[in-house]
Structure formats: structure tokens, C-alpha cells
Design a protein around this motif. Structure first.
Motif, PDB file in Angstrom:
ATOM      1  N   ARG A 237      -0.009 -25.305  -4.410  1.00  0.00           N
ATOM      2  CA  ARG A 237       0.048 -24.065  -5.199  1.00  0.00           C
ATOM      3  C   ARG A 237      -1.313 -23.732  -5.819  1.00  0.00           C
ATOM      4  N   VAL A 238      -2.304 -23.681  -4.941  1.00  0.00           N
ATOM      5  CA  VAL A 238      -3.678 -23.401  -5.365  1.00  0.00           C
ATOM      6  C   VAL A 238      -3.874 -21.889  -5.484  1.00  0.00           C
ATOM      7  N   LYS A 239      -4.300 -21.434  -6.661  1.00  0.00           N
ATOM      8  CA  LYS A 239      -4.527 -20.013  -6.881  1.00  0.00           C
ATOM      9  C   LYS A 239      -5.964 -19.628  -6.531  1.00  0.00           C
ATOM     10  N   ILE A 240      -6.086 -18.518  -5.814  1.00  0.00           N
ATOM     11  CA  ILE A 240      -7.410 -17.979  -5.491  1.00  0.00           C
ATOM     12  C   ILE A 240      -7.412 -16.495  -5.848  1.00  0.00           C
ATOM     13  N   PRO A 241      -8.559 -15.925  -6.163  1.00  0.00           N
ATOM     14  CA  PRO A 241      -8.621 -14.497  -6.492  1.00  0.00           C
ATOM     15  C   PRO A 241      -8.131 -13.615  -5.342  1.00  0.00           C
ATOM     16  N   ARG A 242      -7.557 -12.477  -5.675  1.00  0.00           N
ATOM     17  CA  ARG A 242      -7.095 -11.526  -4.663  1.00  0.00           C
ATOM     18  C   ARG A 242      -8.221 -11.165  -3.700  1.00  0.00           C
ATOM     19  N   THR A 243      -9.431 -11.063  -4.218  1.00  0.00           N
ATOM     20  CA  THR A 243     -10.576 -10.645  -3.396  1.00  0.00           C
ATOM     21  C   THR A 243     -11.034 -11.721  -2.419  1.00  0.00           C
ATOM     22  N   ASN A 244     -10.433 -12.912  -2.478  1.00  0.00           N
ATOM     23  CA  ASN A 244     -10.779 -13.970  -1.520  1.00  0.00           C
ATOM     24  C   ASN A 244      -9.993 -13.862  -0.216  1.00  0.00           C
ATOM     25  N   MET A 245      -9.087 -12.908  -0.157  1.00  0.00           N
ATOM     26  CA  MET A 245      -8.449 -12.615   1.123  1.00  0.00           C
ATOM     27  C   MET A 245      -9.446 -11.836   1.969  1.00  0.00           C
ATOM     28  N   LEU A 246      -9.650 -12.265   3.216  1.00  0.00           N
ATOM     29  CA  LEU A 246     -10.541 -11.538   4.122  1.00  0.00           C
ATOM     30  C   LEU A 246      -9.830 -10.247   4.533  1.00  0.00           C
ATOM     31  N   MET A 247     -10.389  -9.110   4.114  1.00  0.00           N
ATOM     32  CA  MET A 247      -9.601  -7.875   4.051  1.00  0.00           C
ATOM     33  C   MET A 247      -9.998  -6.779   5.037  1.00  0.00           C
ATOM     34  N   LYS A 248     -10.659  -7.138   6.127  1.00  0.00           N
ATOM     35  CA  LYS A 248     -11.018  -6.107   7.097  1.00  0.00           C
ATOM     36  C   LYS A 248      -9.785  -5.569   7.820  1.00  0.00           C
ATOM     37  N   LEU A 249      -8.875  -6.447   8.211  1.00  0.00           N
ATOM     38  CA  LEU A 249      -7.715  -6.045   9.008  1.00  0.00           C
ATOM     39  C   LEU A 249      -6.516  -5.688   8.155  1.00  0.00           C
ATOM     40  N   GLY A 250      -6.381  -6.315   7.022  1.00  0.00           N
ATOM     41  CA  GLY A 250      -5.248  -6.056   6.140  1.00  0.00           C
ATOM     42  C   GLY A 250      -5.604  -6.470   4.734  1.00  0.00           C
ATOM     43  N   GLN A 251      -4.971  -5.832   3.731  1.00  0.00           N
ATOM     44  CA  GLN A 251      -5.268  -6.183   2.352  1.00  0.00           C
ATOM     45  C   GLN A 251      -4.068  -5.925   1.463  1.00  0.00           C
ATOM     46  N   VAL A 252      -4.128  -6.535   0.294  1.00  0.00           N
ATOM     47  CA  VAL A 252      -3.067  -6.381  -0.699  1.00  0.00           C
ATOM     48  C   VAL A 252      -3.698  -5.786  -1.950  1.00  0.00           C
ATOM     49  N   SER A 253      -3.145  -4.693  -2.426  1.00  0.00           N
ATOM     50  CA  SER A 253      -3.685  -4.045  -3.623  1.00  0.00           C
ATOM     51  C   SER A 253      -3.319  -4.868  -4.857  1.00  0.00           C
ATOM     52  N   GLU A 254      -3.909  -4.511  -5.986  1.00  0.00           N
ATOM     53  CA  GLU A 254      -3.647  -5.249  -7.224  1.00  0.00           C
ATOM     54  C   GLU A 254      -2.166  -5.251  -7.575  1.00  0.00           C
ATOM     55  N   ASN A 255      -1.465  -4.135  -7.315  1.00  0.00           N
ATOM     56  CA  ASN A 255      -0.043  -4.070  -7.669  1.00  0.00           C
ATOM     57  C   ASN A 255       0.872  -4.621  -6.575  1.00  0.00           C
ATOM     58  N   GLY A 256       0.277  -5.192  -5.517  1.00  0.00           N
ATOM     59  CA  GLY A 256       1.078  -5.881  -4.506  1.00  0.00           C
ATOM     60  C   GLY A 256       1.500  -5.040  -3.324  1.00  0.00           C
ATOM     61  N   GLU A 257       0.763  -3.994  -2.995  1.00  0.00           N
ATOM     62  CA  GLU A 257       1.074  -3.176  -1.830  1.00  0.00           C
ATOM     63  C   GLU A 257       0.226  -3.639  -0.649  1.00  0.00           C
ATOM     64  N   TYR A 258       0.890  -3.965   0.459  1.00  0.00           N
ATOM     65  CA  TYR A 258       0.199  -4.442   1.652  1.00  0.00           C
ATOM     66  C   TYR A 258      -0.079  -3.297   2.600  1.00  0.00           C
ATOM     67  N   THR A 259      -1.317  -3.213   3.080  1.00  0.00           N
ATOM     68  CA  THR A 259      -1.688  -2.225   4.099  1.00  0.00           C
ATOM     69  C   THR A 259      -2.507  -2.916   5.184  1.00  0.00           C
ATOM     70  N   SER A 260      -2.453  -2.364   6.393  1.00  0.00           N
ATOM     71  CA  SER A 260      -3.192  -2.969   7.512  1.00  0.00           C
ATOM     72  C   SER A 260      -3.654  -1.888   8.459  1.00  0.00           C
ATOM     73  N   ILE A 261      -4.794  -2.106   9.096  1.00  0.00           N
ATOM     74  CA  ILE A 261      -5.318  -1.149  10.066  1.00  0.00           C
ATOM     75  C   ILE A 261      -4.808  -1.433  11.471  1.00  0.00           C
ATOM     76  N   VAL A 262      -4.076  -2.544  11.652  1.00  0.00           N
ATOM     77  CA  VAL A 262      -3.555  -2.881  12.979  1.00  0.00           C
ATOM     78  C   VAL A 262      -2.092  -2.458  13.081  1.00  0.00           C
ATOM     79  N   LYS A 263      -1.650  -2.228  14.306  1.00  0.00           N
ATOM     80  CA  LYS A 263      -0.327  -1.641  14.526  1.00  0.00           C
ATOM     81  C   LYS A 263       0.802  -2.654  14.586  1.00  0.00           C
TER      82      LYS A 263
END
Length: 599
Positions: A237-263
Motif C-alpha cells: 500500500r505504497v502511496k505515490i503522487p497522482r503526477t507519478n502516473m505516466l500520463m501520455k496514454l491515459g490519466q486520472v484527474s484530481e477528482n478521480g475521472e479517468y480519460t484515455s486517448i486510446v480506444k
């Protein structure tokens, strides 16, 4: 002069830079001479000293932070040169710069690249690549590490749910890596969103202690590649900052909304693992370069060795044992050079055809290297058992390439799946496309002679033509074909062979300034004949009759003799360009080396 041009052509790029690195190795023998007499601890310490020296001399400057292909190729040239000396060094640097750095480069945003890559280049951090798990192996979709988004803390929680989910064989993790590109199933609001990459700090400093919640263990002593500190990693249960997700293909906003550029999740999976394609291409060069080293040791020894009144290299069986590997190294080199350059083209997307050729060539080249080094070891007799003569230790060091970054059987099965699906689709549509378009043409009587490339390529096509119906009957499906896995792999191997020899023939015919073209053409013929002579699928598929197989064998033996007697063998070994100090005592004056006066 022509042989020198061939040597430059085989290098592909940065020929002078490679020679500068070789010169450094020779100038500083205390640090850079080959060492095959060290234990695990000594090997790891030597590797870190070698790496620090290269960094101190500025060899990595602008090779990580720059997006220019020229700079990235310069780092690749350095890595390939290091492999002649120390495979562990090349692998550990490759994990840091190519896999960890490659993950950030390929999966990160511009902002993330600007933050992380300078730290990698300056060696402020050392990265590792956390994909493999103990319970998943080559089944990457079967990994179980999770990264759950916690909107209350705006962080991801990395967790290893079972011992089977521990990250395993992670190069650099056991002792030195500070950060890891961890691949885990993303969970947002209770929903799984596919495998994504995350940058996770695992150690407080280089060779320091694990950070809170991270447990690291050493995989331990291996029978090769002991300079690399492979490790095992658990996340509690290691916590890492949200910005440590590699976010080119997909990302999670601060309020927890997931978006992705892939289909789709399948597309996400393929693009997430794209850095492995570059790794596989680098492994192809590992294989062919070690074939160059092995034959550059075994053949000069055989030329200087008298057995029963004959020079050993004049014996037919010895030629049959060694020369095919000189030729396969040349062919693989010619085919692999454009692959590397294509991979670095701006905006390059890994196509299905590129993936099949790189995966198949990775498998076939590393198996070829394994056979080559074993044959070189045996061909050197008892001298091949001495570590100072390098061939045996190289076999131990490079054997791992048959399974890392994709088990070879899995790589071939991926090629099999592509060609079988293409064939099944062609049956349904009544017309075959892409690399199977030759199936639309009526098969004519086999023309030409076995010592012609066109004859060999046509035999490769006939083998594919004959094997596919045995695997996929007219009413069958690709799924049914996968139940016959041995035949399934044979189809994949046949298809990869065809792609390799078609690519080789195309390169020969399209290049007007190809150096030593006659030598390369002859090498292609000999390697092709060796494949045909070795593989029973040519007869089982109906591609080759019994009479024709004898004709192939007789031609094969004659071409081996011509390769030696024409001087092409010597020219090829010279063009391989292996420096004398990276060969072995038996490739030089081995009698003086073993003289009593030297005791």
C-alpha cells in the motif's frame, strides 16, 4: 578498403564512436579488460565502477534528454560496444536508460519527460523496469500488482496482493535502483482500467535503503549475468503522487475521472509495452555481435591448429560447424540495421509487421547465437573450456537473451498468430493480402539453382504455402489452430524465415553501393541453405522433394568450401572488427601464451 567499408556498413552508425570506446577499453585495461574470473559481489562492484567511468567521461550527455535520433543512436552504439566486453554492463545501463528512461520517454507527458529524464541522464537516480512478476512470467496480462486511485489524498496506492504478484527479475532493483517504472492494473472508483505505468521511488538513494512500504530482496547468484543485481519487489500500500502516473496514454484527474486517448484496452496494452520492442531490437544486435566474437575466436584458432597433419579449418565437418554462423551473423546484421533506424523515425508507430519481424528475429537470432557459441566452444576442444578463451563464459552470459524481454517460444507464437489470422481472413475473403499475397498466384515449378537467393526465397514461400493448410483447414479458424502449438510455432518460424530472407534479398537488390556485395550474397545463400538443410518442415510441407533435398545438401557443402577458398571467410572475420584484446589467447599465438617460460 572494401572490407573496411563492409565493417562500417555492419556497424550501421557511429563507427568512429565505437572505435573510440574500444580505444578507451584498451587504454584502461585495469578497469576494462574482460574478466570472467569474478564472483557475484566482485562482478557487481566492477560494473558500477565501469559505468561511473563512462558517465564521468560524458558518454551519456544528451543521449537521454534529446529526442534527436542521432543522439539516441550514439547511446545505442555505446551499449553495443560495451557488450563485446561486459554483457552485464550493457544490460544494466540498458535497463536504466532504455527501459526505465524509455518508459518515461514513450509513456510520459512532455512535462514528465522534462522532469525525469535529466535526472536519469545526470545519474541522480537509477531506474529499473517493474513489469515481470513471479506468478505471471511471459503472460503480462496476468500481472496482479494494482494501483488504486485515492481521491482524498490525490495519490495512487501501489499494492502487491500476493507473493505471486511480487515483481521478479527486476534488473538493478536488488542493490542500486532508486526508482522503478512499475506496471500495474489501474483501479479508479472500483473499475479496472487496464495496465498503466507509474514512476515509484523504491530506495532513498543509490545503493541506499528501501523506502517505507517497499520490500526488496536479491534474486541471488545466477550462472550468467552476475554483474546485474536482479531483485524482487513487494509494495505494501505504497502511496505515490497522482503526477507519478505516466500520463501520455491515459490519466486520472484530481477528482478521480479517468480519460484515455486510446480506444480499447488492447490498444492501451500494446502501446504501453512499446518500449519492449526497442529492447528486442537491441537483443538482436547482442546476438549477432556475440556470434561475431565467437567465430572471431574459433575460426583463427582452427586455422592455426594442426590435427592429424591437416589444418583444422580445412576439414569439412569443421567448416560445416562454424561457417553457417559467420553467414547468419552477416544476414541478421543486414536485416536488423534498417529495423533499428526505422524504430527511431520521428512519430514512428510500431506496426504489426514491424512487431512480427522484430519479435521473430529476436527469437531466431538468439537461438542462432546460442547454437553458435556452443558450437564454437566444442570446436575449440579443451581450450574452449578455459574462461580466458571467452567462448564458454559468453555462452553463460548471453543465454538469458533467449528468455528475457519475451520468451522465444512466445515471440514465435506471436508471429504465428499474425500469419494464421491473415491466412484465415484470406480464406474467408477469397484473396490473400500483405505478406501472404504470393498465395494468390499459382505455384509454378521450382526454377533456378540452390546457390541463388531467388531459389531460397521461393523455397521459403513454398514452405509457408504448404504448412498453413495443415494448420488451418478451409473450414477452420485461427483459434482451432492454436491447439496444435508445435505446428503453430513451425508456421511462425517459417513465416519469420520468409520475412528475414525477403528483407535480405530486398536490401541486396536495392542498394547500389553495398560493400562486398558478392560476399554478402554468398553469406545469404549459405545461411539459407543451412536453414533448409536443418529444418524438416521443408520436406513435410512438400516444399522440397527428397531428390531436391540432396541437391541442396551437395550445393551447401560446395558453397562452404568456396566461402573459405575464395577468401570470403577471412574477409568476413576481418569485417566483424572484433579488437584483438577482446578476442582470446587461442585466436592468436596460443603456443607462446602457454609456454613454460611464462610460468
Amino acid at each position: 578498403m572494401e572490407v573496411l567499408r563492409l565493417s562500417e556498413y555492419l556497424a550501421g552508425h557511429h563507427y568512429e564512436h565505437r572505435n573510440e570506446v574500444f580505444a578507451l577499453f584498451e587504454r584502461e585495461p585495469e578497469l576494462f579488460r574482460p574478466r570472467h574470473d569474478l564472483g557475484m559481489r566482485e562482478s557487481r562492484e566492477l560494473l558500477m565502477r565501469r559505468w561511473e567511468r563512462l558517465h564521468e567521461l560524458g558518454y551519456f550527455k544528451n543521449t537521454i534528454t534529446s529526442s534527436k535520433p542521432e543522439n539516441r543512436l550514439r547511446r545505442m552504439a555505446l551499449s553495443e560496444t560495451c557488450e563485446y566486453l561486459d554483457h552485464s554492463l550493457a544490460v544494466k545501463m540498458g535497463v536504466n536508460y532504455g527501459l526505465f528512461g524509455g518508459a518515461v520517454y514513450g509513456l510520459g507527458t512532455e512535462e514528465q519527460k522534462d522532469y525525469w529524464l535529466p535526472k536519469v541522464e545526470r545519474r541522480e537516480i537509477i531506474g529499473c523496469y517493474g513489469l515481470s512478476e513471479l506468478g505471471a512470467g511471459s503472460n503480462v496480462r496476468g500481472i496482479r500488482t494494482t494501483a488504486t486511485y485515492d481521491p482524498s489524498s490525490r495519490s495512487f496506492v501501489l499494492h502487491t496482493p500476493t507473493d505471486g504478484a511480487q515483481k521478479y527479475w527486476i534488473g538493478g532493483a536488488a542493490e542500486s535502483a532508486t526508482h522503478c517504472s512499475v506496471f500495474a492494473y489501474l483501479i479508479v472508483d472500483g473499475k479496472r482500467r487496464g495496465i498503466h505505468g507509474f514512476v515509484v521511488q523504491i530506495r532513498d538513494s543509490i545503493e541506499g535503503s528501501p523506502v517505507h512500504g517497499v520490500t526488496i530482496a536479491d534474486c541471488g547468484d545466477k550462472w550468467g549475468l552476475n554483474g546485474v543485481d536482479n531483485g524482487r519487489i513487494w509494495f505494501d500500500r505504497v502511496k505515490i503522487p497522482r503526477t507519478n502516473m505516466l500520463m501520455k496514454l491515459g490519466q486520472v484527474s484530481e477528482n478521480g475521472e479517468y480519460t484515455s486517448i486510446v480506444k480499447s484496452e488492447n490498444e492501451l496494452f500494446g502501446r504501453t509495452l512499446a518500449p519492449l520492442t526497442a529492447g528486442r531490437v537491441s537483443i538482436i544486435f547482442s546476438a549477432l555481435n556475440e556470434m561475431k566474437v565467437g567465430t572471431s575466436i574459433a575460426i583463427p584458432y582452427a586455422k592455426s591448429r594442426q590435427v592429424f597433419g591437416k589444418e583444422l579449418m580445412s576439414v569439412q565437418t569443421h567448416r560445416h560447424r562454424l561457417l553457417p554462423y559467420v553467414c547468419s551473423a552477416l544476414v541478421i546484421n543486414v536485416v536488423a540495421n534498417p529495423l533499428k533506424l526505422q524504430l527511431l523515425e520521428p512519430g514512428q508507430v510500431v506496426t504489426k509487421n514491424f512487431h512480427v519481424l522484430s519479435a521473430g528475429l529476436k527469437a531466431l537470432s538468439t537461438w542462432e547465437m546460442e547454437r553458435c557459441l556452443q558450437e564454437c566452444r566444442e570446436a575449440c576442444g579443451g581450450q574452449g573450456m578455459l574462461s580466458e578463451n571467452r567462448v564458454g563464459p559468453l555462452l553463460s552470459e548471453f543465454n538469458v537473451t533467449t528468455t528475457f524481454e519475451g520468451d522465444n517460444h512466445v515471440m514465435i507464437q506471436q508471429a504465428s498468430k499474425v500469419v494464421v489470422n491473415m491466412y484465415a481472413q484470406g480464406l474467408k475473403q477469397g484473396v490473400f493480402g500483405g505478406d501472404l499475397d504470393f498465395l494468390n498466384r499459382e505455384e509454378l515449378p521450382l526454377r533456378g539453382e540452390p546457390n541463388e537467393m531467388s531459389f531460397i526465397v521461393e523455397l521459403m514461400r513454398r514452405r509457408v504455402r504448404g504448412l498453413l493448410p495443415a494448420l488451418v483447414p478451409t473450414s477452420g479458424t485461427s483459434e482451432a489452430a492454436e491447439k496444435e502449438l508445435v505446428l503453430f510455432e513451425e508456421v511462425g518460424t517459417a513465416f519469420c524465415d520468409l520475412l528475414i530472407f525477403e528483407s535480405f534479398e530486398k536490401e541486396l537488390n536495392s542498394s547500389t553501393e553495398l560493400p562486398c556485395k558478392d560476399l554478402l550474397s554468398k553469406a545469404g545463400v549459405i545461411y539459407g541453405l543451412s536453414r533448409i538443410d536443418r529444418e524438416s518442415t521443408f520436406s513435410r510441407s512438400g516444399a522440397l522433394s527428397s531428390d531436391a533435398s540432396w541437391s541442396v545438401r551437395r550445393t551447401y557443402m560446395k558453397e562452404l568450401d568456396r566461402f573459405v577458398e575464395s577468401g570470403m571467410m577471412d574477409s568476413a572475420i576481418e569485417a566483424f572488427g572484433v579488437p584483438d584484446f577482446l578476442k582470446a589467447p587461442i585466436s592468436g599465438d596460443w603456443l607462446s601464451h602457454n609456454a613454460k617460460a611464462k610460468l
